[in-house]
Design an enzyme around this catalytic site. Structure first.
Site, mmCIF file in Angstrom:
data_model
loop_
_atom_site.group_PDB
_atom_site.id
_atom_site.type_symbol
_atom_site.label_atom_id
_atom_site.label_comp_id
_atom_site.label_asym_id
_atom_site.label_seq_id
_atom_site.Cartn_x
_atom_site.Cartn_y
_atom_site.Cartn_z
ATOM 1 C CD GLU B 29 -2.377 -1.703 2.514
ATOM 2 O OE1 GLU B 29 -2.211 -0.996 3.521
ATOM 3 O OE2 GLU B 29 -2.918 -2.832 2.542
ATOM 4 C CD GLU B 61 -3.672 -4.869 4.924
ATOM 5 O OE1 GLU B 61 -4.867 -5.170 4.732
ATOM 6 O OE2 GLU B 61 -3.275 -3.689 5.058
ATOM 7 C CD GLN B 83 0.199 2.109 4.780
ATOM 8 O OE1 GLN B 83 -0.940 2.275 5.197
ATOM 9 N NE2 GLN B 83 0.568 2.458 3.563
ATOM 10 C CG ASP B 86 -0.102 -2.423 14.703
ATOM 11 O OD1 ASP B 86 -0.275 -2.419 15.920
ATOM 12 O OD2 ASP B 86 0.877 -1.857 14.157
ATOM 13 C CG HIS B 130 -0.830 3.158 13.824
ATOM 14 N ND1 HIS B 130 -2.110 3.385 14.254
ATOM 15 C CD2 HIS B 130 -0.880 3.196 12.470
ATOM 16 C CE1 HIS B 130 -2.902 3.578 13.218
ATOM 17 N NE2 HIS B 130 -2.183 3.470 12.117
#
Ligand SMILES: Cc1ncc(C[n+]2csc(CCOP(=O)(O)OP(=O)(O)O)c2C)c(N)n1
Lengths: 328, 328
Positions: B29, B61, B83, B86, B130
């Site tokens: 991404e 994903e 990305q 998580d 994150h």
């Protein structure tokens, strides 16, 4: 139903198609027999889908197109080049089994030699892989195609939507197939999806979706022929739904009489696509009953021989359990 | 030699491999175009190697996971970026069911040489989603390699080794280290093994084992404590799975006092496994109980600075724990 002649295939090709259909049925019957006598412990069959699978597989070039099948696709794998012995080796879990060398359950077909990619038991995980295979073709500027199949229940997995979405975005040479046999183990289609046809979903991803009667050899063949031509010429993916029967229980561990009525099962068996196909072959003058009987005898002999040979092959060595966990 | 950040070192490593081998492709991404990833790790790669070899995927994903496997079976070396660590979770099925098992379940006939890259770790006000250390999900999964570099030199050498590896590798990049660390690193070809722990500081009093951001604290703490006369051996785990048992156990035996530091939760982390290994192999060489310094057993750190600080192990805590252990 379209005539066989309309397929454009030669007489030899039509007769070959019949041989593959019949071989698929007889081989599967053998696999059931082996479970029943306790020589193997599992089978899951494509009985009822043989005609559709042969018509589908014949539209591809097996020495270059890549097949990412699911567990009911034994007959399609035979057309792709696997032998009866290859399949039986898998059922016995022998070391020489090309699918997994005895590591996966039977019916998880694969063969590096024949461009058939191994798949997991977790349903539909092969679909994103097919996009990777197709992306490789695009990168290399080669005209091979990825064919990948799954069932209508399994088609609801999120990864199938992710794969189709990406294939649409990149116009990849991949053909997604849903073999819709009305049941996912015991769960009927009404509880599985709400749209009329599974193939309707393709429009949401920007490509064509087609539903075909899997009993109609010519229709299936021509549909795939066109899809292959389109994919090879850069026109992108297709979703093809094959309406097929599941003549057997889901697997050797299932009993479909628990969730399907006797009448329903009887009725389905009466319209066995192989019977339909045989009638077409006779009506159109491709084969006589006597010729078909003779072919059947040859197939049975081939399978007997393959069974004996496969059974005599060595089991995997226990210590090979640790082989190929990592690259050396 | 050139001075480079951890992030630039990874970028250079990937770039060198893409130049060396045209089968190396990278995607994810925001990875393509001029953006080059949300952190800029892939910046410049699309311009250098083309939009086909460095490209964006949709926000999917599972697809990233499977696309890499499909490319892998066709002979590519695919690098899929997640990305944030998580967000690897939607791809867990592809990673565990397909990537990790492709080699094993075909006894090496089909293989999936893949690098899944992902930034992980806290201290950047990323809140629950994150900041996580998801590496423990993939530890204990034979067939996979899980690695993380802790400095720019290793970052370049290890990403190159990961790309050349024939195994699927999950490459964790600590996002606090991306721009925090700078070092002179060679601009020519070199490799750092991805299956070896690294003794970064030799010492005789206590052994500290860690990785990622926490390792930086341990190194700094060791230098400060050396002035008090405490001589610490510091080991960078680097290969989180499989663990380099020999190096880790030897370092424990050497001083007999072991401190394990992780940013992850205390229970069930990579450190728990290291503790088990040391107690199996070196119990009678120990002079003190193995000590773990780790995050609390809350799902992750909070967004509020107070909550983030409360969760994260800091350098003072590392110093304190090392001092206590030395005095034990
Ligand atoms: C992710 C996952 N969930 C459940 C199963 C167990 N399972 C195996 S086959 C199957 C039914 C699949 O039905 P369908 O997709 O319609 O294909 P069919 O068997 O009818 O051809 C289920 C639930 C599985 N293998 N993988």
């Amino acid at each position: 139903m379209k005539t066989l002649k309309k397929s454009g295939l030669s007489k030899e090709e039509i007769i070959q198609a019949y041989y593959e259909v019949k071989r698929g049925r007889r081989l599967d019957e053998r696999l059931w027999q082996l479970t029943r006598i306790g020589k193997t412990s599992f089978n899951i069959s494509g009985q009822g889908a043989e005609v559709a699978q042969v018509a589908m597989a014949m539209a591809f070039e097996h020495d270059k197109d890549i097949f990412l099948p699911y567990y009911r696709d034994m007959t399609a794998c035979l057309v792709w080049g696997m032998t009866s012995k290859d399949i039986i080796l898998g059922s016995f879990g022998k070391d020489a089994d090309p699918s997994s060398h005895g590591r996966q359950m039977p019916n998880h077909y694969g063969s590096k030699e024949h461009n058939i990619v191994s798949f997991a038991s977790t349903v539909s995980t092969q679909m994103p892989l097919a996009t990777g295979v197709a992306y490789a073709a695009q990168l290399e500027g080669k005209d091979y195609i990825a064919l990948t199949t799954t069932g209508e229940g399994s088609a609801n997995q999120g990864e199938v939507q992710e794969a189709m979405n990406f294939a649409g975005v990149k116009k990849l040479p991949v053909i997604f197939v849903v073999e819709n046999n009305n049941y996912a183990i015991s769960v009927p289609i009404e509880e599985q999806y709400a749209n009329e046809n599974m193939s309707d979903r393709a429009h949401g991803y920007g490509f064509e979706g087609i539903t075909v009667d899997g009993n109609d050899f010519t229709e299936v063949y021509l549909t795939f022929k066109k899809a292959v031509k389109d994919a090879r010429s850069g026109k992108g993916p297709k979703l093809i739904e094959l309406k097929v029967y599941r003549l057997t229980s889901h697997s050797a561990d299932d009993d479909q009489t628990i969730y399907r009525s006797k009448e329903d099962i009887e009725k389905m068996k009466e319209s066995d696509p192989i019977d339909v196909f045989e009638k077409q072959l006779i009506d159109e003058g491709y084969l006589t009953q006597a010729e078909m009987d003779k072919m059947d005898e040859e197939i049975r002999a081939e399978i007997d021989k393959a069974t004996d040979e496969a059974e005599a092959m060595p089991d995997p060595a226990p210590e090979s359990l640790l082989d190929e966990v990592y690259a050396k | 030699m050139a001075e480079m950040t951890y992030l630039e070192a990874i970028n250079l490593g990937i770039s060198e491999e893409m130049a060396r081998d045209e089968k190396v492709v990278i995607f994810g991404e925001d990875v393509g175009g001029d953006k080059g990833g949300v952190f800029g790790v892939t910046k410049g790669l699309a311009a250098k190697y083309g939009d086909n070899r460095c490209f964006n995927t949709p926000l999917t994903e599972g697809l990233i996971g499977g696309l890499a496997v499909g490319l892998g079976v066709m002979g590519y070396r695919a690098i899929g970026e997640f990305q944030f660590a998580d967000y690897i979770l939607p791809a867990t099925n592809q990673i565990l069911s397909e990537a990790r098992t492709m080699r094993y379940r075909t006894k090496g006939d089909w293989t999936a040489p893949i690098v899944y890259r992902t930034p992980y770790g806290g201290g950047v006000r990323g809140g629950l989603y994150h900041s996580q250390s998801t590496e423990k999900i993939f530890a204990g999964q034979p067939g996979l390699r899980v690695v993380t570099p802790s400095n720019p030199y290793d970052a370049k050498g290890m990403i190159k080794a990961a790309i050349r590896s024939d195994d699927p590798v999950i490459f964790y990049e600590h996002k606090r280290l991306y721009r925090l660390l700078k070092a002179e690193i060679p601009t020519d070809d070199y490799i750092v093994p991805i299956d070896k722990a690294n003794v970064v500081r030799e010492g005789s009093d206590i052994t500290v084992i860690s990785y990622g951001m926490m390792l930086q604290y341990a190194i700094s703490a060791a230098e400060k404590l050396a002035k008090e006369g405490i001589d610490a051996e510091v080991v960078d785990v680097r290969s989180l799975y499989p663990l380099d048992r020999e190096t880790l156990v030897n370092a424990a035996k050497k001083t007999g006092k072991v401190l394990l530091v992780t940013e992850d939760n205390k229970e069930g982390s990579i450190m728990s496994e290291i503790a088990a290994m040391i107690s199996e192999d070196a119990l009678f060489d120990l002079d003190a109980p193995i000590k773990r310094l780790a995050g609390p057993d809350a799902p992750s750190m909070g967004y509020a600075l107070t909550l983030e600080r409360e969760f994260l192990v800091n350098e003072d805590q590392v110093i304190e724990a090392m001092r206590e252990l030395a005095e034990y």
